[in-house]
Design an enzyme around this catalytic site. Structure first.
Site, PDB file in Angstrom:
ATOM      1  N   GLN A  11       6.530   0.877  -1.894  1.00 35.68           N
ATOM      2  CA  GLN A  11       7.122  -0.438  -2.136  1.00 35.68           C
ATOM      3  C   GLN A  11       7.740  -0.480  -3.535  1.00 35.68           C
ATOM      4  O   GLN A  11       7.094  -0.153  -4.523  1.00 35.68           O
ATOM      5  CB  GLN A  11       6.042  -1.526  -1.984  1.00 35.68           C
ATOM      6  CG  GLN A  11       6.557  -2.941  -2.136  1.00 35.68           C
ATOM      7  CD  GLN A  11       7.578  -3.324  -1.061  1.00 35.68           C
ATOM      8  OE1 GLN A  11       7.400  -3.034   0.117  1.00 35.68           O
ATOM      9  NE2 GLN A  11       8.660  -3.957  -1.477  1.00 35.68           N
ATOM     10  N   ASP A  47      11.832   4.931   4.965  1.00 35.06           N
ATOM     11  CA  ASP A  47      12.721   4.028   4.214  1.00 35.06           C
ATOM     12  C   ASP A  47      14.094   4.670   3.989  1.00 35.06           C
ATOM     13  O   ASP A  47      15.029   4.007   3.543  1.00 35.06           O
ATOM     14  CB  ASP A  47      12.098   3.683   2.852  1.00 35.06           C
ATOM     15  CG  ASP A  47      11.720   2.208   2.756  1.00 35.06           C
ATOM     16  OD1 ASP A  47      12.186   1.426   3.604  1.00 35.06           O
ATOM     17  OD2 ASP A  47      10.977   1.855   1.828  1.00 35.06           O
ATOM     18  N   LYS A  91       5.399  -6.508   6.491  1.00 37.44           N
ATOM     19  CA  LYS A  91       5.644  -5.231   7.158  1.00 37.44           C
ATOM     20  C   LYS A  91       4.420  -4.824   7.988  1.00 37.44           C
ATOM     21  O   LYS A  91       4.540  -4.352   9.119  1.00 37.44           O
ATOM     22  CB  LYS A  91       5.968  -4.142   6.120  1.00 37.44           C
ATOM     23  CG  LYS A  91       7.354  -4.320   5.499  1.00 37.44           C
ATOM     24  CD  LYS A  91       7.551  -3.462   4.258  1.00 37.44           C
ATOM     25  CE  LYS A  91       8.898  -3.758   3.604  1.00 37.44           C
ATOM     26  NZ  LYS A  91       9.111  -3.049   2.339  1.00 37.44           N
TER      27      LYS A  91
END
Ligand code: NDP
Length: 289
Positions: free
Chosen positions: A97, A120, A53
């Site tokens: 994460q 997200d 990422k």
């Protein structure tokens, strides 16, 4: 029939390139999109995802900063850091994460992120916006699949889409996005009976269950568009999707490989969402929602 293979890496590169103009416009006003990534614990796969990422962000002109915590980190420490990042005007996107260490309640942590920085799309406010058909951040993997289908010219309206998996991260938002595009949607899960009866009706099949090569050629409608979200590590160390790719490509019309399919699109959509968050913060004067 041999299926056309969708090249997720090439599509992802073109998606990343498409935000360059916005990144340049932001740079002209002195703003560089910035993504803060929180990584707690030592999961090796998470480390690889975070690195990918960060690398993709750099290529697109997005700054990414890593906030690392040990496996035993108390929940309060993560909440405190998220509070600080919410208030930090330099930071436009915050990503936690997953999975988090066992002592951490993921809902608490994800719910603490400002919805305006929730790139997200896991905050209940953004998930609610998705259900209601309102603007908001959409989870990156299903958003990436939708972008893939659009760029490949796959017709959705009136067609039967079957989603395998009902997680909040992939399956449910995937089904909602397909519904939004007027597909007729079936969601299957571990309690679904006669799964093949459903999958064989799918014009578009999205597999997101986390079981290597679970979807066989016999489970497919000839000519179907098969999108494989699964990422499974095999005993020999290689990666496999949820679909038996070699056999399925003889029946499907279009298919995504693993690796090189949905994964790169997920990362590309994270960049898109971060750039959008930065642009919105400039347009809105940077104040918190
Ligand atoms: P979860 O484990 O959260 O959810 C799995 C879903 O699959 C559940 O809804 C479960 O049903 C269902 N399921 C499990 N076994 C079966 C079965 N035998 N038949 C039918 N349904 C079944 O996983 P995620 O949604 O987070 O991820 C799914 C896969 O996608 C994983 O392999 C993951 O690594 C991958 N992934 C890939 C990404 C990418 O960028 N390519 C991003 C995110 C995930 P039930 O609800 O009944 O338990």
């Amino acid at each position: 029939m041999t299926a056309r293979i969708i090249d997720g890496r090439a599509l992802a590169a073109s998606v990343r390139a498409s935000v360059k103009q916005t990144v340049a416009e932001l740079a002209a006003t002195g703003v560089r999109p910035c993504l803060a990534v929180i990584l707690a614990g030592n999961d090796p796969a998470s480390r690889i995802y975070v690195r990918n990422k960060s690398r993709a962000g750099t290529q697109a002109g997005v700054l990414s900063e890593l906030h690392e915590f040990p496996e035993q980190v108390p929940e309060a420490a993560l909440l405190e850091r998220i509070g600080a990042l919410n208030a930090d005007r330099r930071v436009h996107g915050i990503l936690v994460q997953l999975p988090l260490p066992a002592q951490i309640r993921a809902e608490r942590v994800l719910g603490a992120i400002s919805p305006a920085k929730d790139v997200d799309g896991f905050h209940p406010e953004n998930l609610g916006a998705l259900v209601a058909g309102r603007p908001g951040f959409v989870p990156c993997t299903p958003a990436g699949v939708m972008m893939m289908l659009e760029r490949e010219g796959v017709t959705l309206a009136g067609r039967h889409a079957v989603v395998l998996g009902r997680s909040n991260i992939v399956g449910k938002p995937m089904a909602l996005l397909l519904l939004r595009r007027d597909a007729t949607v079936t969601i299957c899960h571990s309690k679904t009976q006669q799964l093949s009866v459903h999958t064989r009706q799918a014009d578009i099949l999205i597999a997101a269950i986390g079981r290597a090569k679970f979807v066989t050629a016999q489970m497919l409608k000839p000519g179907a568009c098969v999108i494989d979200v699964g990422i499974n590590r095999l005993d020999d160390g290689s990666l496999s999707g949820d679909v038996d790719f070699a056999a399925a490509q003889e029946v499907a019309g279009t298919i995504t490989p693993v690796p090189g399919g949905v994964g790169p699109m997920t990362v590309a959509m994270l960049i898109v969402n971060t750039v959008r968050a930065a642009a919105q913060s400039v347009a809105g004067g940077g104040e918190e929602r």
